[in-house]
Design an enzyme around this catalytic site. Structure first.
Site, PDB file in Angstrom:
ATOM      1  N   SER A   2       0.818  -1.235  -0.013  1.00  0.00           N
ATOM      2  CA  SER A   2      -0.078   0.183  -0.001  1.00  0.00           C
ATOM      3  C   SER A   2       0.947   1.283   0.103  1.00  0.00           C
ATOM      4  CB  SER A   2      -0.870   0.109   1.277  1.00  0.00           C
ATOM      5  OG  SER A   2      -1.372   1.052   1.374  1.00  0.00           O
ATOM      6  N   ASP A   3       0.593   2.251  -0.736  1.00  0.00           N
ATOM      7  CA  ASP A   3       0.898   3.528  -0.656  1.00  0.00           C
ATOM      8  C   ASP A   3       0.424   4.321   0.538  1.00  0.00           C
ATOM      9  OD1 ASP A   3       2.449   5.654  -1.662  1.00  0.00           O
ATOM     10  OD2 ASP A   3       0.790   6.827  -2.649  1.00  0.00           O
ATOM     11  N   LYS A   4       1.322   5.023   1.173  1.00  0.00           N
ATOM     12  CA  LYS A   4       0.737   5.972   2.439  1.00  0.00           C
ATOM     13  C   LYS A   4      -0.101   6.793   2.259  1.00  0.00           C
ATOM     14  CE  LYS A   4       3.234   8.998   4.393  1.00  0.00           C
ATOM     15  NZ  LYS A   4       2.272  10.209   4.677  1.00  0.00           N
TER      16      LYS A   4
END
Length: 196
Positions: free
Chosen positions: A13-15
């Site tokens: 996941s991207d933050k």
């Protein structure tokens, strides 16, 4: 979806905007001895005025005065923005952008995401911004682990300290930091190759 989750071992996941709200707020302004905080913010807002990046928007919305006219504005992907103000080069971005232009940040230490500002080959200061974790993010991460997911990897362009803080609050053990957009793709490809 639960059946698919049961077959997954790793989620990447991207933050920003996924685990966090993606809306930044200035948490501190640290000017060098030659510049006031107001001047630092004015230079930064002038450089960032045309950018739609969430960090740029937060800086511009925090400055209410009249901005300098910024000419020859150039977006340097993954690093920041350069411009000409009053005939002199101005920079706003990460440490890499300043280092690339032979400007020292004078040992600024930060726990968050930081925008470093330079003007006329001189370090002006830094603006620390913070992004808030989404209310449901920690609970969702816990539910994913409970559903049998073995690993969650967070990817971010943030520095190590900022990334570690968010990962810790969310219970994520594996995170990659200081990534440019293309680096995130590379990290994803490495994780996919390791699975095979």
């Amino acid at each position: 979806y639960l059946e698919i989750l049961g077959q997954m071992s790793t989620l990447v996941s991207d933050k920003t905007g996924t685990l966090t709200e993606g809306t930044f707020k200035i948490s501190s302004i640290n000017s060098s001895s030659k510049y006031s905080k107001e001047e630092l913010l004015k230079i930064a807002a002038s450089i960032e005025a045309l950018s739609t990046h969430p960090i740029a928007v937060s800086i511009c919305s925090s400055f209410e005065g009249e901005k300098y006219e910024a000419l020859d504005v150039v977006n340097v992907p993954g690093k920041g923005i350069t411009a000409i103000i009053n005939g002199k080069k101005a920079l706003a971005g990460n440490v890499a952008l300043l280092e690339e232009n032979s400007i020292e940040t004078h040992g600024v230490e930060t726990n968050g995401t930081c925008v470093y500002v330079a003007y006329d080959n001189d370090f002006v200061g830094s603006i620390e911004v913070s992004d808030h974790i989404k209310n449901e993010a920690a609970e969702s991460i816990e539910e994913l682990y409970d559903a049998g997911l073995k690993n969650i990897v967070m990817l971010t362009g943030d520095n190590e300290q900022s990334a570690a803080r968010v990962a810790s609050e969310l219970g994520i053990k594996d995170f990659r930091f200081s990534l440019l957009p293309q680096d995130k793709v590379t990290e994803l490809e490495k994780l996919m190759a390791a699975k095979d």
